[in-house]
Design an enzyme around this catalytic site. Structure first.
Site, PDB file in Angstrom:
ATOM      1  N   ASP A 181       0.780  -1.166   0.256  1.00 25.23           N
ATOM      2  CA  ASP A 181       0.092  -0.008  -0.049  1.00 25.23           C
ATOM      3  C   ASP A 181       0.781   0.991  -0.145  1.00 25.23           C
ATOM      4  OD1 ASP A 181      -2.255  -1.555   0.065  1.00 25.23           O
ATOM      5  OD2 ASP A 181      -2.867  -1.253   2.341  1.00 25.23           O
ATOM      6  N   LYS A 212      -4.140   2.633  -4.286  1.00 28.32           N
ATOM      7  CA  LYS A 212      -5.301   3.081  -5.206  1.00 28.32           C
ATOM      8  C   LYS A 212      -5.614   4.709  -4.852  1.00 28.32           C
ATOM      9  CE  LYS A 212      -7.476  -0.323  -3.423  1.00 28.32           C
ATOM     10  NZ  LYS A 212      -6.449  -1.629  -2.960  1.00 28.32           N
ATOM     11  N   MET A 220     -10.961   6.319   8.100  1.00 33.12           N
ATOM     12  CA  MET A 220     -10.677   7.127   6.762  1.00 33.12           C
ATOM     13  C   MET A 220     -11.921   8.081   6.889  1.00 33.12           C
ATOM     14  SD  MET A 220      -9.890   3.815   4.374  1.00 33.12           S
ATOM     15  CE  MET A 220     -10.825   2.636   5.154  1.00 33.12           C
TER      16      MET A 220
END
Lengths: 264, 264
Positions: free
Chosen positions: B40, B61, B174
């Site tokens: 990541d 991503k 998040m």
């Protein structure tokens, strides 16, 4: 200098789910340096062996004797910091999740003893790894609740049922002995009787076992056959894992490997 | 022997909350042996440095591009197992909690590639350690919910609010960029506007910062000032920590130490 000034630091350290190599590096280095380690009853002997130069003190608690025992542990931690530089309080899983860390932190604060926390791998995550099913999944399970029906002496039964019933998936800690009560409470709170369940015992250890069932079948779980620490996982995502398993049979790692579900 | 038979194993490994020494021993040993590591974007450089002999491939991503990117990652993992013995997929925190592990596990299963999971320390537990407040507390918080308001491309907004509102305490992953939306949704779901909140950024790292506020004050959080990974913790137990902190100020570790709340 004050003669009663604390000399040492107390580290509340997560021992992880069981396997000694699931300790964090930070935990390993602290255990290696520790002068004294106060540990839960369930910590693996291989984990305790890392604390080669430390005095080892088991402080496991018995049900129904919690309050007295916790005050005694608090006192021993404060006392140990007067005599030792590195005091470790080693707790199964993570200290901040069902680890009763707050009572010890508050006692250390009250006594002016410096402390720090070393987080660990909590049992539910090791159980999910054991089953090979993620606790969260896009479009299937976006929220997870962790709860325990276990209540200490003199404590109110908590409203844990509501939080578990409202979450997409979840983990119940220390619940295998109350399987029938848990199933009845969750169904009464609106959870579907068909909710897929995975019961995972000794997650992360070679003797790990998993049994798949539904919430309606949970009362059939034979608590006497589950003597190791176990976590009850539930959520829609456990249905596919259940289909791959033999029905009603606790699955060992050998069986999982035979099913091609996991490497050695 | 089949020429297309997988040679390698793919290990989905939790990188923990940030600090390299909060990796598990098992993760460290796998990284040391790894031929290739798909990681990541947020994994610490010191953690990647442990994989000294591995090819390092960043597979972070971007928001809104999830589906394509995930299929591409799945394919790269399957391909890598044809060429390498030890393939590591290194994910922030724990793979099974907001780690999108299932899509990768399912792709590996479909391709007949052996895999295993190495659990890690999830962000919420490192955040609780940073603040020094246990997520569960006897008689105060017996259930914890973990959720995220973050939704992938083409995905339904989930009912995460209900699970968080029903739990005694919780962690929102998040969520800092959607602070106002989160506060409005939780208050509408019945959570008290006075619910104590701790926002923790970069938990476990030297640059960790904590700000205490209430659910009603959450919309005032300046998202642009919180650039690192952050977790929003809530629950009645954060009130006492908030009282000890300077009001409305993000607290660094130096400030915590000055308050005598934690050792160096």
């Amino acid at each position: 200098m004050n003669a009663t000034r604390a000399l040492g630091t107390v580290y509340l350290v997560g021992a992880g789910p069981g396997a000694p190599d699931l300790l964090t590096m930070r935990a390993v280095r602290l255990l290696e340096r520790a002068d004294i380690v106060f540990h839960d009853a369930l910590v693996h002997p291989g984990t305790l062996a890392i604390a080669a130069r430390a005095e080892l003190v088991a402080v496991g608690k018995r049900c129904g004797k919690h309050s007295t025992a916790q005050r005694f542990i608090n006192k021993r931690l404060v006392d140990a910091a007067q005599r030792h530089a590195v005091v470790v309080r080693l707790k199964g899983g993570d200290p901040m999740l069902f680890g009763r860390a707050q009572e010890e932190i508050d006692a250390l604060d009250a006594a002016g003893v410096p402390w720090d926390i070393v987080p660990g791998v909590t049992a539910a995550l090791a159980a999910a790894a054991e089953v090979g099913v993620s606790l969260t999944q896009r479009g299937v399970a976006r929220s997870v609740a962790f709860a325990t029906p276990r209540v200490g002496e003199g404590e109110q039964a908590s409203d844990w049922v509501r939080s578990i019933a409202a979450a997409d998936s979840g983990a119940i800690y220390m619940g295998v002995g109350q399987a029938a009560t848990i199933a009845a409470a969750l169904i009464a709170a609106g959870k579907a009787a068909s909710t897929p369940i995975a019961v995972v015992e000794n997650a992360s250890l070679p003797q790990a076992r998993t049994q798949f069932l539904t919430l309606a079948q949970l009362p059939q779980l034979d608590a006497s056959a589950w003597s190791g620490p176990a976590t009850i996982l539930f959520g829609p995502q456990f249905a596919s894992a259940a289909r791959a398993a033999a029905p009603g049979v606790a699955e060992t790692r050998e069986l999982q490997q035979a099913h091609g579900k996991r490497t050695a």
